[in-house]
Design a protein around this motif. Structure first.
Motif, mmCIF file in Angstrom:
data_model
loop_
_atom_site.group_PDB
_atom_site.id
_atom_site.type_symbol
_atom_site.label_atom_id
_atom_site.label_comp_id
_atom_site.label_asym_id
_atom_site.label_seq_id
_atom_site.Cartn_x
_atom_site.Cartn_y
_atom_site.Cartn_z
ATOM 1 N N ARG A 203 0.826 -1.208 0.000
ATOM 2 C CA ARG A 203 0.000 0.000 0.000
ATOM 3 C C ARG A 203 0.864 1.262 0.000
ATOM 4 N NH1 ARG A 203 -3.071 -1.147 4.209
ATOM 5 N NH2 ARG A 203 -4.768 -2.039 2.996
ATOM 6 N N ASP A 204 1.965 1.244 0.750
ATOM 7 C CA ASP A 204 2.851 2.419 0.809
ATOM 8 C C ASP A 204 3.257 2.873 -0.582
ATOM 9 O OD1 ASP A 204 2.840 2.380 3.580
ATOM 10 O OD2 ASP A 204 4.784 1.375 3.756
ATOM 11 N N VAL A 205 3.727 1.911 -1.381
ATOM 12 C CA VAL A 205 4.244 2.251 -2.713
ATOM 13 C C VAL A 205 3.128 2.725 -3.631
ATOM 14 C CG1 VAL A 205 5.368 1.331 -4.782
ATOM 15 C CG2 VAL A 205 6.211 0.701 -2.508
ATOM 16 N N LEU A 206 1.982 2.058 -3.587
ATOM 17 C CA LEU A 206 0.880 2.447 -4.466
ATOM 18 C C LEU A 206 0.352 3.836 -4.111
ATOM 19 C CD1 LEU A 206 -1.040 -0.925 -4.874
ATOM 20 C CD2 LEU A 206 0.788 0.049 -6.272
ATOM 21 N N VAL A 207 0.295 4.150 -2.824
ATOM 22 C CA VAL A 207 -0.123 5.497 -2.407
ATOM 23 C C VAL A 207 0.882 6.527 -2.891
ATOM 24 C CG1 VAL A 207 -0.451 7.002 -0.406
ATOM 25 C CG2 VAL A 207 -1.477 4.723 -0.422
ATOM 26 N N GLU A 208 2.178 6.234 -2.725
ATOM 27 C CA GLU A 208 3.210 7.166 -3.180
ATOM 28 C C GLU A 208 3.095 7.446 -4.677
ATOM 29 O OE1 GLU A 208 6.878 5.343 -2.158
ATOM 30 O OE2 GLU A 208 6.586 5.557 0.018
ATOM 31 N N GLU A 209 2.724 6.427 -5.444
ATOM 32 C CA GLU A 209 2.647 6.562 -6.896
ATOM 33 C C GLU A 209 1.282 7.038 -7.384
ATOM 34 O OE1 GLU A 209 5.126 6.187 -9.065
ATOM 35 O OE2 GLU A 209 6.502 5.836 -7.395
ATOM 36 N N GLY A 210 0.343 7.202 -6.462
ATOM 37 C CA GLY A 210 -0.999 7.621 -6.863
ATOM 38 C C GLY A 210 -1.758 6.535 -7.597
ATOM 39 N N LEU A 211 -1.449 5.267 -7.294
ATOM 40 C CA LEU A 211 -2.089 4.141 -7.970
ATOM 41 C C LEU A 211 -3.183 3.537 -7.090
ATOM 42 C CD1 LEU A 211 1.087 2.392 -9.444
ATOM 43 C CD2 LEU A 211 -0.501 3.952 -10.609
ATOM 44 N N GLU A 212 -4.069 2.809 -7.722
ATOM 45 C CA GLU A 212 -5.197 2.197 -7.021
ATOM 46 C C GLU A 212 -4.698 1.180 -5.998
ATOM 47 O OE1 GLU A 212 -9.343 -0.163 -8.171
ATOM 48 O OE2 GLU A 212 -7.941 0.497 -9.744
ATOM 49 N N HIS A 213 -5.323 1.201 -4.808
ATOM 50 C CA HIS A 213 -4.909 0.281 -3.752
ATOM 51 C C HIS A 213 -6.108 -0.141 -2.897
ATOM 52 C CE1 HIS A 213 -4.616 4.420 -2.255
ATOM 53 N NE2 HIS A 213 -4.979 3.935 -1.076
ATOM 54 N N GLY A 214 -7.272 -0.259 -3.533
ATOM 55 C CA GLY A 214 -8.501 -0.580 -2.813
ATOM 56 C C GLY A 214 -8.599 -2.046 -2.426
ATOM 57 N N PRO A 215 -9.590 -2.391 -1.605
ATOM 58 C CA PRO A 215 -9.748 -3.759 -1.092
ATOM 59 C C PRO A 215 -10.038 -4.791 -2.176
ATOM 60 C CG PRO A 215 -11.635 -2.393 -0.503
ATOM 61 C CD PRO A 215 -10.601 -1.471 -1.048
ATOM 62 N N ASP A 216 -10.559 -4.367 -3.332
ATOM 63 C CA ASP A 216 -10.830 -5.346 -4.379
ATOM 64 C C ASP A 216 -9.565 -5.848 -5.060
ATOM 65 O OD1 ASP A 216 -10.453 -2.814 -5.477
ATOM 66 O OD2 ASP A 216 -11.683 -3.244 -7.233
ATOM 67 N N LEU A 217 -8.412 -5.220 -4.736
ATOM 68 C CA LEU A 217 -7.125 -5.687 -5.251
ATOM 69 C C LEU A 217 -6.399 -6.571 -4.241
ATOM 70 C CD1 LEU A 217 -5.794 -2.485 -7.068
ATOM 71 C CD2 LEU A 217 -6.482 -4.652 -8.131
ATOM 72 N N VAL A 218 -7.041 -6.877 -3.131
ATOM 73 C CA VAL A 218 -6.444 -7.713 -2.087
ATOM 74 C C VAL A 218 -7.292 -8.975 -1.914
ATOM 75 C CG1 VAL A 218 -5.781 -7.881 0.334
ATOM 76 C CG2 VAL A 218 -5.512 -5.710 -0.892
#
Length: 349
Positions: A203-218
């Motif tokens: 999640r850290d990296v995806l937030v830093e990059e402005g990428l999707e990180h929602g629960p449907d990707l987990v």
């Protein structure tokens, strides 16, 4: 001819008194000197007599190592690393296993039988409930946890959040923009577990990059091959646009690759996959992974335990850093448009 304490002292370049203290796990010996003594002892095959050690220190010379299973890569390697280090220090090792239901270890060691028989405990990857923690603490001996931080005991573990960042950063740098995570727990992840920490790194990296990180990707699944197999199919039913998967363990990644192959999806051409461990169970696959060294972690835990037994202080948590090992299972998306395009979707089962 058997080696003597004088031989070890000469090889290590220290006094016989230093050898004695280092081999008995007592304080007053620097880490550098202790390492030199233990290495010299290993090279010469010198082992302290447990009987002599018990008489000199009042300790039993016995260390309990508790593992959830004997046939799992991580546990077996931690056990080997710890046992070798303890043996070189003249300690005996009592290995105990705890029964495990798939995905949920069940601690069932008879703690009462250990009381007054051991000098310390190494607990390998076995999460404890509050009641179990009280039982183990009630033994009145030092405890080191390996793999799963278990307050209030000291621990040695992979820097799991960092490992999650390393894996996810690798995928982002390749150009992937829709990156999923498969955990090693069927239930909601506890934040301090390895799977939970690796999720935070993802999640850290995806937030830093402005990428999707929602629960449907987990996808929460089991820490085994079958869990990875079922999880990736569930993931693609939910998110067919995924182009890369970070699996919490190599076993999970292996199961995911099997499932993708069954349905005609290629790794890494259609989907890139990265894991954590570096267990080399299938050298032909050459999985991209974040490597850890459980044997070294076991040795570190043994050293820390001996240090505590000798009256020394140890840090509450010792983190071991993983490293990226690129393999054949990650690559750039198929083409410039593939980062946002959907791979072929597997048919419904």
């Amino acid at each position: 001819m058997a080696s003597t304490i004088e031989d070890v002292a000469a090889r290590a370049g220290v006094s016989t008194a230093t050898v004695s203290r280092a081999m008995r796990g007592l304080d007053g010996v620097s880490k550098r000197s202790r390492d030199k003594v233990l290495e010299a002892a290993r090279e010469l095959g010198y082992v302290v007599s447990p009987t002599a050690q018990a008489l000199a220190t009042g300790h039993t010379g016995m260390i309990a190592v508790i593992v959830p299973t004997f046939n799992e890569w991580f546990s077996a390697n931690v056990l080997e690393g710890a046992q070798r280090r303890l043996q070189s220090a003249g300690r005996l090792t009592a290995v105990l296993s705890a029964s495990a239901v798939r995905g949920r270890p069940d601690y069932d060691v008879d703690v009462v039988s250990l009381r007054r028989r051991i000098d310390g405990v190494v607990n390998v990857s076995l999460p404890l409930t509050d009641e179990e923690t009280r039982e183990v603490a009630g033994l009145g001996v030092p405890v080191i946890a390996v793999g799963n931080p278990s307050p209030p005991f000291a621990s040695v573990s992979l820097a799991d959040r960092e490992a999650g960042r390393i894996a996810t950063r690798h995928l982002v740098n390749l150009g992937h923009r829709v990156i999923a995570y498969i955990s090693g727990s069927r239930d909601e992840l506890e934040p301090n577990t390895p799977g939970g920490q690796r999720l935070e790194g993802w999640r850290d990296v995806l937030v830093e990059e402005g990428l999707e990180h929602g629960p449907d990707l987990v996808v929460n699944s089991f820490f085994d091959v079958r869990g990875g197999h079922d999880a990736v199919l569930e993931l693609l039913e939910r998110r067919p646009d995924v182009t890369a998967v970070f699996a919490a363990a190599d076993m999970i990644a292996t199961g995911a690759m099997v499932a993708l192959s069954e349905y005609g999806l290629r790794v890494p051409e259609d989907i890139s996959i990265i894991g954590v461990d570096g267990d080399d169970t299938d050298p032909w696959v050459q999985l991209t992974t974040v490597v850890q060294d459980p044997a070294e972690m076991g040795a570190m835990a043994a050293d820390l335990l001996l240090q505590i037994i000798g009256g020394g202080a140890v840090p509450e948590m010792t983190l071991v850093h993983g490293r990226l090992r690129p393999g054949r299972t990650t690559a750039r998306p198929r083409d410039p448009e593939a980062a946002d395009a959907s791979p072929r979707r597997p048919p419904r089962r």
